[in-house]
Structures are given as structure tokens and as C-alpha cells.
Design an enzyme around this catalytic site. Sequence first.
Site, PDB file in Angstrom:
ATOM      1  N   ASP A 117      91.725   6.176  73.606  1.00 26.91           N
ATOM      2  CA  ASP A 117      90.960   6.583  74.583  1.00 26.91           C
ATOM      3  C   ASP A 117      89.924   7.233  73.637  1.00 26.91           C
ATOM      4  O   ASP A 117      90.220   8.501  73.276  1.00 26.91           O
ATOM      5  CB  ASP A 117      91.866   7.424  75.398  1.00 26.91           C
ATOM      6  CG  ASP A 117      90.736   8.393  76.219  1.00 26.91           C
ATOM      7  OD1 ASP A 117      89.674   7.978  76.349  1.00 26.91           O
ATOM      8  OD2 ASP A 117      91.216   9.012  77.044  1.00 26.91           O
ATOM      9  N   GLU A 140      81.358  15.702  43.644  1.00 23.27           N
ATOM     10  CA  GLU A 140      82.120  16.479  42.863  1.00 23.27           C
ATOM     11  C   GLU A 140      82.396  17.675  43.880  1.00 23.27           C
ATOM     12  O   GLU A 140      81.669  18.526  44.279  1.00 23.27           O
ATOM     13  CB  GLU A 140      81.207  17.379  41.723  1.00 23.27           C
ATOM     14  CG  GLU A 140      80.723  16.447  40.951  1.00 23.27           C
ATOM     15  CD  GLU A 140      79.757  17.163  39.923  1.00 23.27           C
ATOM     16  OE1 GLU A 140      79.865  18.338  39.255  1.00 23.27           O
ATOM     17  OE2 GLU A 140      78.513  16.752  39.758  1.00 23.27           O
ATOM     18  N   GLU A 197      84.131  21.048  45.333  1.00 20.01           N
ATOM     19  CA  GLU A 197      84.712  22.325  44.887  1.00 20.01           C
ATOM     20  C   GLU A 197      85.513  22.822  46.030  1.00 20.01           C
ATOM     21  O   GLU A 197      85.058  22.433  47.268  1.00 20.01           O
ATOM     22  CB  GLU A 197      83.560  23.149  44.635  1.00 20.01           C
ATOM     23  CG  GLU A 197      82.841  22.631  43.083  1.00 20.01           C
ATOM     24  CD  GLU A 197      81.842  23.360  42.875  1.00 20.01           C
ATOM     25  OE1 GLU A 197      81.381  23.385  41.811  1.00 20.01           O
ATOM     26  OE2 GLU A 197      81.225  24.100  44.035  1.00 20.01           O
ATOM     27  N   GLU A 202      86.838  26.382  38.515  1.00 17.41           N
ATOM     28  CA  GLU A 202      85.442  26.617  38.882  1.00 17.41           C
ATOM     29  C   GLU A 202      85.184  28.277  38.546  1.00 17.41           C
ATOM     30  O   GLU A 202      85.973  28.792  38.113  1.00 17.41           O
ATOM     31  CB  GLU A 202      85.057  26.236  40.130  1.00 17.41           C
ATOM     32  CG  GLU A 202      84.239  24.961  40.098  1.00 17.41           C
ATOM     33  CD  GLU A 202      83.052  24.799  39.274  1.00 17.41           C
ATOM     34  OE1 GLU A 202      82.290  26.007  38.795  1.00 17.41           O
ATOM     35  OE2 GLU A 202      82.588  23.839  38.808  1.00 17.41           O
ATOM     36  N   GLU A 247      87.653  22.435  40.774  1.00 20.15           N
ATOM     37  CA  GLU A 247      87.112  21.147  41.104  1.00 20.15           C
ATOM     38  C   GLU A 247      87.905  20.124  40.580  1.00 20.15           C
ATOM     39  O   GLU A 247      88.433  20.300  39.439  1.00 20.15           O
ATOM     40  CB  GLU A 247      85.449  21.038  40.354  1.00 20.15           C
ATOM     41  CG  GLU A 247      84.760  19.945  40.528  1.00 20.15           C
ATOM     42  CD  GLU A 247      83.425  19.909  39.799  1.00 20.15           C
ATOM     43  OE1 GLU A 247      82.566  21.057  40.027  1.00 20.15           O
ATOM     44  OE2 GLU A 247      83.089  19.071  39.264  1.00 20.15           O
ATOM     45  N   HIS A 299      78.388  18.342  44.893  1.00 20.35           N
ATOM     46  CA  HIS A 299      77.189  17.377  44.340  1.00 20.35           C
ATOM     47  C   HIS A 299      77.351  16.089  44.735  1.00 20.35           C
ATOM     48  O   HIS A 299      78.464  15.373  44.573  1.00 20.35           O
ATOM     49  CB  HIS A 299      77.201  17.932  42.771  1.00 20.35           C
ATOM     50  CG  HIS A 299      76.900  19.199  42.612  1.00 20.35           C
ATOM     51  ND1 HIS A 299      77.142  19.652  41.223  1.00 20.35           N
ATOM     52  CD2 HIS A 299      76.458  20.164  43.136  1.00 20.35           C
ATOM     53  CE1 HIS A 299      76.587  20.893  41.270  1.00 20.35           C
ATOM     54  NE2 HIS A 299      76.464  21.464  42.271  1.00 20.35           N
ATOM     55  N   ARG A 353      69.571  22.881  35.816  1.00 21.53           N
ATOM     56  CA  ARG A 353      70.411  23.234  37.091  1.00 21.53           C
ATOM     57  C   ARG A 353      70.006  23.876  38.125  1.00 21.53           C
ATOM     58  O   ARG A 353      70.534  23.952  39.318  1.00 21.53           O
ATOM     59  CB  ARG A 353      72.087  23.378  36.832  1.00 21.53           C
ATOM     60  CG  ARG A 353      72.530  22.317  35.863  1.00 21.53           C
ATOM     61  CD  ARG A 353      73.860  22.848  35.310  1.00 21.53           C
ATOM     62  NE  ARG A 353      74.529  21.946  34.213  1.00 21.53           N
ATOM     63  CZ  ARG A 353      75.339  20.984  34.802  1.00 21.53           C
ATOM     64  NH1 ARG A 353      75.982  21.109  35.739  1.00 21.53           N
ATOM     65  NH2 ARG A 353      75.933  20.231  33.720  1.00 21.53           N
ATOM     66  N   GLU A 387      71.532  13.448  40.811  1.00 24.91           N
ATOM     67  CA  GLU A 387      72.498  14.367  41.112  1.00 24.91           C
ATOM     68  C   GLU A 387      71.884  15.220  42.174  1.00 24.91           C
ATOM     69  O   GLU A 387      71.020  16.113  42.013  1.00 24.91           O
ATOM     70  CB  GLU A 387      73.049  15.187  40.201  1.00 24.91           C
ATOM     71  CG  GLU A 387      74.229  16.059  40.635  1.00 24.91           C
ATOM     72  CD  GLU A 387      74.675  17.392  39.614  1.00 24.91           C
ATOM     73  OE1 GLU A 387      73.754  17.705  38.966  1.00 24.91           O
ATOM     74  OE2 GLU A 387      75.773  17.528  39.514  1.00 24.91           O
ATOM     75  N   ARG A 422      72.148  18.228  44.511  1.00 26.41           N
ATOM     76  CA  ARG A 422      72.982  19.355  44.195  1.00 26.41           C
ATOM     77  C   ARG A 422      73.257  20.377  45.699  1.00 26.41           C
ATOM     78  O   ARG A 422      74.017  21.352  45.743  1.00 26.41           O
ATOM     79  CB  ARG A 422      72.598  20.351  43.244  1.00 26.41           C
ATOM     80  CG  ARG A 422      72.487  19.469  42.043  1.00 26.41           C
ATOM     81  CD  ARG A 422      71.711  20.314  41.096  1.00 26.41           C
ATOM     82  NE  ARG A 422      72.260  21.695  40.665  1.00 26.41           N
ATOM     83  CZ  ARG A 422      73.249  21.982  39.977  1.00 26.41           C
ATOM     84  NH1 ARG A 422      74.066  20.878  39.303  1.00 26.41           N
ATOM     85  NH2 ARG A 422      73.903  23.111  39.825  1.00 26.41           N
TER      86      ARG A 422
HETATM   87  P1  ADP Z   1      78.490  17.636  36.126  1.00 27.69           P
HETATM   88  O1  ADP Z   1      77.844  17.551  35.119  1.00 27.69           O
HETATM   89  O2  ADP Z   1      77.412  17.702  37.304  1.00 27.69           O
HETATM   90  O3  ADP Z   1      79.775  18.782  36.436  1.00 27.69           O
HETATM   91  P2  ADP Z   1      80.698  15.560  36.663  1.00 27.69           P
HETATM   92  O4  ADP Z   1      81.090  15.390  35.431  1.00 27.69           O
HETATM   93  O5  ADP Z   1      81.646  16.593  37.050  1.00 27.69           O
HETATM   94  O6  ADP Z   1      79.265  16.073  36.467  1.00 27.69           O
HETATM   95  O7  ADP Z   1      80.657  14.588  37.825  1.00 27.69           O
HETATM   96  C1  ADP Z   1      79.750  13.471  37.700  1.00 27.69           C
HETATM   97  C2  ADP Z   1      80.235  12.418  38.514  1.00 27.69           C
HETATM   98  O8  ADP Z   1      79.002  11.307  38.505  1.00 27.69           O
HETATM   99  C3  ADP Z   1      81.381  11.637  38.499  1.00 27.69           C
HETATM  100  O9  ADP Z   1      81.841  11.558  39.786  1.00 27.69           O
HETATM  101  C4  ADP Z   1      81.078  10.294  37.934  1.00 27.69           C
HETATM  102  O10 ADP Z   1      82.015   9.234  38.251  1.00 27.69           O
HETATM  103  C5  ADP Z   1      79.761   9.994  38.452  1.00 27.69           C
HETATM  104  N1  ADP Z   1      78.861   9.167  38.069  1.00 27.69           N
HETATM  105  C6  ADP Z   1      78.758   8.550  36.951  1.00 27.69           C
HETATM  106  N2  ADP Z   1      77.926   7.318  36.806  1.00 27.69           N
HETATM  107  C7  ADP Z   1      77.515   7.240  38.000  1.00 27.69           C
HETATM  108  C8  ADP Z   1      76.655   6.547  38.606  1.00 27.69           C
HETATM  109  N3  ADP Z   1      75.888   5.510  37.869  1.00 27.69           N
HETATM  110  N4  ADP Z   1      76.303   6.436  39.772  1.00 27.69           N
HETATM  111  C9  ADP Z   1      76.868   7.504  40.663  1.00 27.69           C
HETATM  112  N5  ADP Z   1      77.871   8.354  40.145  1.00 27.69           N
HETATM  113  C10 ADP Z   1      78.090   8.253  38.706  1.00 27.69           C
HETATM  114 MG    MG Z   2      77.334  18.706  39.199  1.00 27.46          MG
HETATM  115 MG    MG Z   3      80.990  22.302  39.814  1.00 26.52          MG
HETATM  116 MG    MG Z   4      81.179  19.114  37.824  1.00 23.70          MG
HETATM  117 MG    MG Z   5      81.115  18.559  34.653  1.00 22.48          MG
END
Ligand code: ADP
Ligand code: MG
Ligand code: MG
Ligand code: MG
Ligand code: MG
Length: 442
Positions: free
Chosen positions: A52, A130, A132, A187, A194, A243, A314, A331, A333
Site C-alpha cells: 500500500d 565520503e 562522515e 575525523e 569517516e 563529499h 579545499r 569532488e 563538497r
Molecule cells: P579526500 O581526499 O577528499 O578525503 P577520499 O580518499 O576520502 O578523498 O575519497 C575519494 C573517493 O573518490 C573514494 O570513494 C574513491 O573511490 C572515489 N573515486 C576515485 N576515483 C573516482 C572516479 N573516477 N570517479 C568517482 N569517484 C572516484
Molecule cells: Mg573529500
Molecule cells: Mg572527511
Molecule cells: Mg575523505
Molecule cells: Mg581522504
Amino acid sequence: IISTKAEVMEKAKEANVKFIRLQFTDILGVLKNVAIPVDQLEKALDGELMFDGSSIHGFARIEESDMYLRPDPKTFAVFPWRPRDGAVARLMCDIYNPDGTPYIGCPRNTLKRVMAEAEELGYTMQVGPELEFFLFHIDENGYPSLKTHDRAGYFDLTPIDMGEDARRNMVLTLEEMGFEIEASHHEVAPGQHEIDFKYSDALDIADKIVTFKFVVRTIAQRHGLHATFMPKPVFGINGSGMHMNQSLFKEGQNAFFDPESPLQLSQEACNYIGGLLKHARAISAISNPTVNSYKRLVPGYEAPVYLAWSGRNRSPLIRIPAKRGMSTRVELRNPDPSCNPYLAIAACLKAGLDGIKTGITPPPPCDRNIYEMTKTEREEFGIGSLPGSLEEALAELAADDVVKDALGPHIFSKYVEAKTTEWEQYRVQVHHWEIEEYLTRF
Ligand code: ADP
Ligand code: MG
Ligand code: MG
Ligand code: MG
Ligand code: MG
């Protein structure tokens, strides 16, 4: 990967599954489920189970409430924390109308629709989120508190961190459920964590985000902790974001990578950034969907406020991480984990595609710290800002046909209705801050 009905049936038998949870989300991203005994599995896989819809947020009206669940075999997963003898497994479902057409109020169908639009151009969206979250203690009465005994910070390894054990267990559980965990760390804020998992295509990741939140909460509870994805639970410390790393693949290659261009970003990547920036204010109504979301998006806590992009620092809304080749990505954010991931990803993809289709050129990258710029300097560089409140974001959404299109008219109107009510309820409340500020002054 399991991909057919027969494989699900076989796997369920092999894993000694007794109950199946058929899962889906409402338009706000809240996970719903119907439990069925395994002898109903075949019927369920044939899409013959009805529920439903009128009692689900944003779904049908009473007069058209019969809805059908269509499980996606690829999402079959056993819950590792439940008994192994008579196990529990889940399947994520799409919602269908009685006449066999996809239901327009289903967020999963909505994401698929936008993904199909990308596929027409030869693109598959890849997303890496990512997430958190905070781990708080549960008080004597069983209620979640805002207390944490943990004084650790970014990347810290400490014996006092009770969350560490819980986080380890979360990682192991997620791995058992098919996640490829890339990293997990403490974090910046006390009690904040995270866990990152490997990027994948948009639909798989939206399913994974929903599953992730459910698993993290469940495991935390088993450690006497409450996990929250609320964007800003404590004033004065960092909030929790999600992110969204995103890219487009074409014929198995990363279409954002161009070794020949100065930043090694392709034309598509630049246009995608242009689209995201153009629609960012409207997207935030989806990616930052709560009253509380906007308390995270303030200067001083590593969350974005201004509409700009950069390959280096950033502080802007969009960062281009240094990695190239297959890891070339954008990315975004501002999203936070309170969003409906299906809709948030659909909105981003739609905005990026608009950038590509209409050839939007983004402003030049901003490599300065925007928080140190004056208002006049920001105006000179044409740097606007994200909405300051849910109310402002909803107005932006209503004025943006591209992002509205991503949602479709049904979800758009139900969503705005629900969120306007949420804003109104908040607006008329008398908050603690007002009492502190005014009670004795006037
Ligand atoms: P940060 O440096 O912002 O803390 P992280 O290392 O925590 O980044 O996270 C990076 C994310 O980006 C991971 O989930 C990773 O798998 C993802 N990632 C890597 N390559 C690609 C891509 N080509 N497209 C989308 N996401 C990607
Ligand atoms: Mg990030
Ligand atoms: Mg973080
Ligand atoms: Mg990260
Ligand atoms: Mg990182």
C-alpha cells in the site's frame, strides 16, 4: 555479482536464508522495508508483491495506492549480524504501477531515468561518496546523547576511542556485504568518523549509501553507541558531510581525463563543472535537505560556502583532486548524508549533463582562500554563495527547470511540500538561542 532471479534463489538457499527484506526509500531517502519468508521469494522476484503506497511519504494518493515491488537481483545481500541459521537477506526494489510501468514517485526509478539520459550520450556516471558521521553514547535510559568519551582528532589512533572498535566492526560488516572499503579514519571532531568505499556506477552507489547508513547505525547500536548522519549535531565543531566524487566514463575510459590539456581535464569535465556550479544553489535543496544542513555550510569548519572551483585548495565548493587517469574526478563538497542519495546523484548528473549539452564554461579556477577574500573581491571574481537556509534553497529549486526536471513533476511537488512544512515547523519554534539572548534582555 548475482544478476538473475535463478542466482538469487540459489544464493538464498546456499546461505540458508529464512527471511527476505524488500527495501526501498521514500522521497526523503528514508529506508523502508517489507519482510517476507523465503518461500515468497520467487513471487517477489517476479514483481508480484504488492504493498500500500499511500502510507509512504511522497507516494501515491489513496485512490491509486496499489504499488508493486520489483527487486533488483544485483542488490542481494545477507545481513552478517543476524543469525546464520535462518539468515536474513535484503533486496533493493524499484516501485512499479499495477499496469507494469515504473512509478514516477520512486527515487530509484528517477535516478535510472537520468542515468539513461547520460547513456544516450555514451556516458556512465561514477560516484565515490565520503560519508562522515558521529558516534555518541546512549544514556542510562537508552536515549542517544551528544556525549562522546573520545578526544581524538583527524587520523588519530587512540586507546580512549571507543568508536574505534565499532568502526572496525562496521568495516568488516560492510566488506562482507560486498563493499570495497578504501579507508576508514577518525575525523576532525571528537566522536566523528569517516569510512570510504570504492567508487562505482551511480545506481550501485546510491544503493550502497542507503545500506551504509543502515549498517553503521545497526553496528553502532551493538556497541552501545548511537551513530548519527545529522549534518551538524554540535555547534562549534565540524559537521558531517558527504563529499561526492564524480566522473563520467565513456567506453570504459574516464572521459574527464585529457592528458593534453593544461589541467589534464577534458572539455567534458570543464562543462560538467560549469553545469554543477550553475545549478549548485538549486541542487542544495536536494543535497542539503534539512534545516540543520545549513548550519554546517558556514565559514570556519571545512564546509563549503562559496560557489567556486579549484584544483588545489579545499575551500571552494568543487575541488579537483590531484589524481588523474582513471581517478580523474570532480569532488562536490556540499552534499551531506541526510540527503536522499538517489535524488542527490540524479540532480548532480542532470546539472553536469546540462553543462555538457549546452557547453557551459565555468569561471576560471580560484586557487586563493576564498574565506580570506573580502566581499568586494568575491564580487569581482563573480563568486556567489550557497543558500543560507533551507527556505532559500527551496526557492532556488523552484526556479531551476533543469534540476526540477531531474526530479520530475511528481517528486518535485511532493518534495517541496514536505520540505516547506519542515521549514515552517522550524520557523515558528522558539529556540534555545532566543531564550538565552532575549529572556533577560527584554
Ligand atoms: P579526500 O581526499 O577528499 O578525503 P577520499 O580518499 O576520502 O578523498 O575519497 C575519494 C573517493 O573518490 C573514494 O570513494 C574513491 O573511490 C572515489 N573515486 C576515485 N576515483 C573516482 C572516479 N573516477 N570517479 C568517482 N569517484 C572516484
Ligand atoms: Mg573529500
Ligand atoms: Mg572527511
Ligand atoms: Mg575523505
Ligand atoms: Mg581522504
